[in-house]
Design an enzyme around this catalytic site. Sequence first.
Site, PDB file in Angstrom:
ATOM      1  N   GLU A   1      18.098 -42.806 -28.360  1.00 42.64           N
ATOM      2  CA  GLU A   1      17.184 -43.144 -27.268  1.00 42.64           C
ATOM      3  C   GLU A   1      16.245 -41.969 -27.024  1.00 42.64           C
ATOM      4  O   GLU A   1      16.695 -40.849 -26.778  1.00 42.64           O
ATOM      5  CB  GLU A   1      18.026 -43.429 -26.028  1.00 42.64           C
ATOM      6  CG  GLU A   1      17.214 -43.893 -24.874  1.00 42.64           C
ATOM      7  CD  GLU A   1      18.085 -44.217 -23.673  1.00 42.64           C
ATOM      8  OE1 GLU A   1      18.929 -43.377 -23.303  1.00 42.64           O
ATOM      9  OE2 GLU A   1      17.915 -45.297 -23.111  1.00 42.64           O
TER      10      GLU A   1
ATOM     11  N   CYS B   1      15.107 -47.950 -19.850  1.00 41.74           N
ATOM     12  CA  CYS B   1      16.319 -48.053 -20.670  1.00 41.74           C
ATOM     13  C   CYS B   1      16.289 -49.274 -21.565  1.00 41.74           C
ATOM     14  O   CYS B   1      16.823 -49.267 -22.653  1.00 41.74           O
ATOM     15  CB  CYS B   1      17.541 -48.079 -19.769  1.00 41.74           C
ATOM     16  SG  CYS B   1      17.403 -49.338 -18.498  1.00 41.74           S
TER      17      CYS B   1
ATOM     18  N   GLU C   1      25.830 -48.510 -16.387  1.00 41.98           N
ATOM     19  CA  GLU C   1      24.577 -48.991 -16.981  1.00 41.98           C
ATOM     20  C   GLU C   1      24.016 -47.812 -17.762  1.00 41.98           C
ATOM     21  O   GLU C   1      23.544 -46.831 -17.166  1.00 41.98           O
ATOM     22  CB  GLU C   1      23.586 -49.404 -15.884  1.00 41.98           C
ATOM     23  CG  GLU C   1      24.018 -50.614 -15.085  1.00 41.98           C
ATOM     24  CD  GLU C   1      23.876 -51.926 -15.850  1.00 41.98           C
ATOM     25  OE1 GLU C   1      23.249 -51.928 -16.924  1.00 41.98           O
ATOM     26  OE2 GLU C   1      24.400 -52.930 -15.371  1.00 41.98           O
TER      27      GLU C   1
ATOM     28  N   LYS D   1      24.390 -40.726  -4.705  1.00 39.35           N
ATOM     29  CA  LYS D   1      23.905 -39.440  -5.232  1.00 39.35           C
ATOM     30  C   LYS D   1      22.749 -39.782  -6.177  1.00 39.35           C
ATOM     31  O   LYS D   1      22.972 -40.199  -7.316  1.00 39.35           O
ATOM     32  CB  LYS D   1      25.039 -38.726  -5.979  1.00 39.35           C
ATOM     33  CG  LYS D   1      24.908 -37.216  -6.062  1.00 39.35           C
ATOM     34  CD  LYS D   1      23.660 -36.697  -6.710  1.00 39.35           C
ATOM     35  CE  LYS D   1      23.693 -36.800  -8.212  1.00 39.35           C
ATOM     36  NZ  LYS D   1      22.366 -36.400  -8.816  1.00 39.35           N
TER      37      LYS D   1
END
Length: 462
Positions: free
Chosen positions: A369, A279, A245, A170
């Site tokens: 972040e 990331c 992750e 997905k």
Amino acid sequence: MKAHDGMYIDGAWRPAAGGDVIEVVNPADEQVIGRVPAGTAADVDTAVRAARAALPGWAATPPAERAARLAALRDVLAARKDEIAETVTAELGSPLNFSQAVHAGVPIAVAGSYAELAATYAFEEKVGNSTVYHEPIGVVGAITPWNYPLHQIVAKAAPALAAGCTVVLKPAEDTPLVAQLFAEAVHEAGVPAGVFNLVTGRGPVAGQALAEHPDVDLVSFTGSTAVGRQIAMVAGAAVKKVALELGGKSANVILPSADLAKAVNVGVANVMSNSGQTCSAWTRMLVHRDQYDEAVELAAAAAAKYGERIGPVVSAKQQERVLGYIEKGVAEGARLVAGGTEAPREQGCFVSPTVFADVTPEMTIAQEEIFGPVLSILRYEDEADALRIANGTVYGLAGAVWAGEEAEAVAFARRMDTGQVDINGGRFNPLAPFGGYKQSGVGRELGAHGLTEYLQTKSLQF
Ligand code: NAD
């Protein structure tokens, strides 16, 4: 590439169960460039059934034959390199040369690495009077983000296929076109029907249905920590394996003995590449107080050079989110030395390359972040202070250390609570394990360590 209006399930493009669609938008000009089906739980169920049915055959396929299919997949991706780059540029917005080198180049290298690993990995070993078999975990539900859209897919699908698992993917709703291209490549490479399946759709609908599906043995997720936490809870309740992750807030630690100009310039380039949507980006630059002013000046000048070259962020929503963080940085007292909230172009989801000085460790922009082209420069007093700041977030995905001598940088890196550290600008290695300490995740991707995530052991005693 032309969008498919179906799902790739059991070796063919099939109509979706419902009629809902996702519009794919080019963030550089905000035009709709394609439409893909928004899958539902019914599509996920069909795909998981196909993957389950294909599992015994693929698991029993000799590793050499699995390796041959992966080598063919690498070759198809290499032959379609330009199309991959153009597709990623259209749906993600990254400059074409970056798409060619990274968004197309890295997945080809990773697919190749798993072709080799499938052929050479010891799937069977002797331990005393036992034979230990490393067997595929089963049906993998793979859920991926948009920031390195093909890389994230290949980093899951290639090791899963090498291990003998079957897959339902997905992909992110913002970048489904390169996922469709990948499904075409899998087909062209001669991977048997049902071994790899694609369901496009929205996270809380198709993604959640995949994570919750009782016939999925392992959920491998890359994305935000918030969604990762939800997935881990669902998987935990079902005693299902999970690989996560997640986010990062990595530190770029410049020790006083380092080549300051090089460390700052490489650091700025690292944050600005892919418009800050990485990331593992080193979004916190840590500089000794005696070199602080010089570093800030160098960083502001380096960021200004990116103004012309930087691509848009992925969407208007992401642009708004990043601008919100820049406003928050100003409101909390950080000093803007490059960029800011003013849009660098009239059209498209662009954000100016932005640098903040006088950032303190507890500020929001030093903790959360941002996922945009925003660098925070923090001041440290001594090495112990630098280490405390570097380790002072909930994340631990990556980082960098710069020093005059490699050994000095290594000694510091060994004390960082983080999964990957680049020493004096060390290069990306597609075989090195990638993954997070703390809330940056569970498990590792890439290379042999990435392969073992998709294997479970059985021992026979004699
Ligand atoms: P996201 O968490 O919003 O989405 C990631 C994927 O999860 C998408 O496919 C999305 O559709 C799906 N999803 C969303 N809600 C879901 C739900 N309730 N159930 C199941 N699936 C769901 O993340 P994003 O905005 O696409 O990506 C950015 C994030 O990804 C950042 O936090 C970044 O750090 C992280 N990331 C991590 C790594 C890594 O390797 N650690 C790599 C790339 C990106």
